[in-house]
Scaffold this motif. Structure first.
Motif, mmCIF file in Angstrom:
data_model
loop_
_atom_site.group_PDB
_atom_site.id
_atom_site.type_symbol
_atom_site.label_atom_id
_atom_site.label_comp_id
_atom_site.label_asym_id
_atom_site.label_seq_id
_atom_site.Cartn_x
_atom_site.Cartn_y
_atom_site.Cartn_z
ATOM 1 N N TRP A 135 1.946 3.506 6.242
ATOM 2 C CA TRP A 135 0.735 2.944 5.844
ATOM 3 C C TRP A 135 -0.746 3.535 6.603
ATOM 4 O O TRP A 135 -1.827 4.231 6.309
ATOM 5 C CB TRP A 135 0.661 1.809 7.426
ATOM 6 C CG TRP A 135 1.426 0.516 6.770
ATOM 7 C CD1 TRP A 135 1.845 0.107 5.178
ATOM 8 C CD2 TRP A 135 2.563 -0.114 7.418
ATOM 9 N NE1 TRP A 135 3.206 -0.770 4.946
ATOM 10 C CE2 TRP A 135 3.266 -0.861 6.833
ATOM 11 C CE3 TRP A 135 1.941 -0.352 8.968
ATOM 12 C CZ2 TRP A 135 4.035 -1.903 7.366
ATOM 13 C CZ3 TRP A 135 3.257 -1.079 9.430
ATOM 14 C CH2 TRP A 135 4.161 -1.708 8.906
ATOM 15 N N PHE A 136 -0.722 4.250 7.650
ATOM 16 C CA PHE A 136 -1.838 5.175 8.450
ATOM 17 C C PHE A 136 -1.284 6.200 7.405
ATOM 18 O O PHE A 136 -2.708 6.874 7.583
ATOM 19 C CB PHE A 136 -0.657 5.913 9.671
ATOM 20 C CG PHE A 136 -2.114 6.712 10.229
ATOM 21 C CD1 PHE A 136 -3.417 6.371 11.284
ATOM 22 C CD2 PHE A 136 -1.980 8.308 10.048
ATOM 23 C CE1 PHE A 136 -4.163 7.113 11.749
ATOM 24 C CE2 PHE A 136 -2.570 8.528 11.052
ATOM 25 C CZ PHE A 136 -4.002 8.593 11.557
ATOM 26 N N LYS A 137 -0.280 6.862 6.797
ATOM 27 C CA LYS A 137 -0.714 8.368 6.371
ATOM 28 C C LYS A 137 -1.310 7.826 4.962
ATOM 29 O O LYS A 137 -1.472 8.600 4.069
ATOM 30 C CB LYS A 137 1.128 8.676 5.950
ATOM 31 C CG LYS A 137 1.723 9.037 7.261
ATOM 32 C CD LYS A 137 3.152 9.612 6.602
ATOM 33 C CE LYS A 137 3.839 9.544 8.261
ATOM 34 N NZ LYS A 137 5.091 10.036 7.731
ATOM 35 N N SER A 138 -0.854 6.915 4.077
ATOM 36 C CA SER A 138 -1.501 6.113 2.791
ATOM 37 C C SER A 138 -3.663 6.609 3.042
ATOM 38 O O SER A 138 -3.941 7.081 1.880
ATOM 39 C CB SER A 138 -1.378 4.744 2.649
ATOM 40 O OG SER A 138 0.440 4.721 2.375
ATOM 41 N N ILE A 139 -3.984 6.634 4.518
ATOM 42 C CA ILE A 139 -4.906 5.966 4.623
ATOM 43 C C ILE A 139 -6.082 7.597 4.407
ATOM 44 O O ILE A 139 -6.857 7.873 4.345
ATOM 45 C CB ILE A 139 -5.697 4.809 5.695
ATOM 46 C CG1 ILE A 139 -4.984 3.477 5.145
ATOM 47 C CG2 ILE A 139 -6.915 5.269 6.154
ATOM 48 C CD1 ILE A 139 -5.250 3.114 6.880
ATOM 49 N N ASP B 214 0.449 3.137 14.107
ATOM 50 C CA ASP B 214 1.086 5.027 14.234
ATOM 51 C C ASP B 214 1.205 5.656 13.213
ATOM 52 O O ASP B 214 1.177 4.857 11.681
ATOM 53 C CB ASP B 214 2.709 4.168 14.697
ATOM 54 C CG ASP B 214 3.563 5.153 14.956
ATOM 55 O OD1 ASP B 214 3.482 6.718 15.039
ATOM 56 O OD2 ASP B 214 4.594 5.174 15.717
ATOM 57 N N PRO B 215 0.268 7.385 13.789
ATOM 58 C CA PRO B 215 0.557 8.068 12.740
ATOM 59 C C PRO B 215 1.417 8.331 11.611
ATOM 60 O O PRO B 215 1.350 9.192 10.961
ATOM 61 C CB PRO B 215 -0.300 8.839 13.506
ATOM 62 C CG PRO B 215 0.282 9.022 14.673
ATOM 63 C CD PRO B 215 0.550 7.432 14.694
ATOM 64 N N ARG B 216 2.426 7.963 12.099
ATOM 65 C CA ARG B 216 4.341 8.119 11.932
ATOM 66 C C ARG B 216 4.370 7.376 10.634
ATOM 67 O O ARG B 216 4.986 7.642 9.835
ATOM 68 C CB ARG B 216 5.307 8.075 12.634
ATOM 69 C CG ARG B 216 5.479 9.460 13.931
ATOM 70 C CD ARG B 216 5.849 8.795 14.599
ATOM 71 N NE ARG B 216 6.021 7.891 15.760
ATOM 72 C CZ ARG B 216 6.690 7.361 16.608
ATOM 73 N NH1 ARG B 216 7.280 7.948 17.694
ATOM 74 N NH2 ARG B 216 5.973 6.236 17.133
ATOM 75 N N VAL C 42 0.538 -1.691 0.092
ATOM 76 C CA VAL C 42 -0.290 0.140 -0.163
ATOM 77 C C VAL C 42 0.786 1.337 -0.081
ATOM 78 O O VAL C 42 1.607 1.278 1.023
ATOM 79 C CB VAL C 42 -0.683 0.173 1.307
ATOM 80 C CG1 VAL C 42 -1.403 1.493 1.567
ATOM 81 C CG2 VAL C 42 -2.106 -1.084 1.233
ATOM 82 N N TYR C 43 0.410 2.467 -0.451
ATOM 83 C CA TYR C 43 0.693 3.478 -1.115
ATOM 84 C C TYR C 43 0.264 4.796 -1.534
ATOM 85 O O TYR C 43 -0.810 3.974 -1.940
ATOM 86 C CB TYR C 43 2.863 3.447 -1.300
ATOM 87 C CG TYR C 43 2.107 4.061 -2.860
ATOM 88 C CD1 TYR C 43 3.022 4.411 -3.943
ATOM 89 C CD2 TYR C 43 1.699 2.071 -3.798
ATOM 90 C CE1 TYR C 43 3.679 4.461 -5.194
ATOM 91 C CE2 TYR C 43 2.153 2.733 -4.941
ATOM 92 C CZ TYR C 43 2.728 3.946 -5.354
ATOM 93 O OH TYR C 43 2.891 3.991 -7.521
ATOM 94 N N SER C 44 0.516 5.242 -1.365
ATOM 95 C CA SER C 44 -0.564 6.264 -1.791
ATOM 96 C C SER C 44 -0.013 7.287 -2.957
ATOM 97 O O SER C 44 -1.453 8.149 -3.603
ATOM 98 C CB SER C 44 -0.466 7.473 -0.354
ATOM 99 O OG SER C 44 1.443 8.432 -0.630
ATOM 100 N N GLY C 45 0.804 6.767 -4.167
ATOM 101 C CA GLY C 45 0.788 7.075 -5.592
ATOM 102 C C GLY C 45 1.908 8.504 -5.170
ATOM 103 O O GLY C 45 2.183 8.541 -6.216
#
Length: 346
Positions: free
Chosen positions: A305-309, A300-302, A243-246
């Motif tokens: 994975w969390f950043k991707s969501i 963990d917000p750091r 998973v990553y955000s693009g």
């Protein structure tokens, strides 16, 4: 940590909140039970019991139909030898769905402030919630049927969005697994939508006046095999490591695997190291629900994975929408320091 003397042996028995297990000696039940439970769970169990005993008053018609089909309708399923056996969901699975539906339909939860009203500890603060969207965490031991809970939550969201005019839920789903072993297991359950038809997830056509099975139109996309042909009715099943955000998120020393931070990013191969571009997915759809299996990996917000969501939610907001809901199932809803996830609801 003995069980209450009236605790039933059957996993299907409906449990009264007053006899539930808690991590201490039975002598401390009256004085310490609420302090030793996840802060929202004690009050929610009582409210959900009232919701159940009252016949699901306040739930949307779609939700009420599904709850009654799943938990109040007898189901006979065929065995391998051709005989029929009665099927019933475990109470833990039932309570998880009842709690999620209660929070969405009856309470109308939008954010952390709506969740905090159920705090029995008096210690929960807004700063303990990292996300700005609906996130419900369900604690279930390994082997107790987390996949069944995810299948029920997915079907509920799909039908709610389809049948309820003002629904804020979704008919697209990102299902995230922690590793390739779990991915393969869930893929076997979801392939051909098997779990939805093998289990009594979908009501019979005609139940409460709906054509449930005819209307349940979904396409499963596995890992990199994402070919969106329609804006709704998609299940994106992926391993968390893909998973990553693009837009590449800079590696952090706090990531689960810090090798990229210290050694630089590895070349991406065509298969095993390829990624799922969530940015591409979101560009093509306007509604999405996230379902996480073994979700303690995404806390963990750091972490990327969390950043991707979070990035999905922000991109949807730019389109006038939002991430409809995140449902996490895990046996260990804890941070690295041992603190329980405050979003734990069941």
């Amino acid at each position: 940590m003995a069980l209450h003397k009236d605790f039933p042996q059957s996993p299907h028995a409906i449990l009264d909140p007053g006899i539930r297990w808690f991590p201490a000696d039975e002598a401390l039940r009256e004085t310490s039970m609420e302090k030793l439970m996840p802060p929202l769970v004690s009050q929610l169990r009582k409210k959900v019991k009232e919701f159940r005993d009252g016949g699901y008053v306040g739930a949307a018609d779609t939700s009420k139909s599904l709850l009654n089909w799943w938990f109040n309708t007898p189901h006979l399923l065929p065995k391998a030898d051709g005989t029929m056996v009665e099927f019933a969901y475990y109470f833990a699975q039932r309570e998880a769905l009842e709690t999620i539906i209660y929070l969405y339909d009856v309470v109308g939860v939008q954010d952390k402030h709506d969740m905090m009203r159920f705090d029995a500890s008096g210690l929960v603060s807004g700063g303990m919630f990292d996300e700005t969207w609906r996130r419900f965490v369900v604690k279930m031991a390994t082997g107790t049927g987390k996949t069944k809970v995810m299948s029920l939550a997915l079907a509920w969201s799909f039908y709610h969005k389809l049948y309820e005019p003002d629904s804020q839920l979704a008919r697209n789903f990102l299902v995230i697994t922690p590793n390739i072993i779990v991915l393969d297991r869930i893929y076997r359950d979801f392939q051909g939508l098997r779990i939805f038809f093998d289990d009594p997830v979908l009501p019979d056509n005609g139940f409460d006046g709906r054509n449930w099975q005819d209307d349940f139109q979904l396409t499963l996309h596995l890992q990199d095999e994402v070919h969106i042909t329609r804006p709704t009715g998609n299940i994106f099943l992926t391993n968390i490591h893909r998973v990553y955000s693009g837009e590449d998120i800079p590696p952090s020393p706090d990531d689960g695997n810090a090798m990229d931070y210290f050694l630089g990013k590895r070349p991406t191969g065509a298969t095993t190291d390829s990624k799922v571009d969530l940015g591409m997915i979101v560009r093509n759809i306007d509604e999405l629900m996230v379902l996480n299996d073994e979700a303690h990996h995404i806390h963990d917000p750091r972490m990327a994975w969390f950043k991707s969501i979070e990035d999905i939610h922000n991109r949807l907001k730019q389109k006038g929408a939002a991430l409809s809901m995140q449902v996490d199932t895990t046996a260990t809803p804890k941070h690295n320091n041992g603190a329980i996830f405050v979003q734990t609801v069941s």
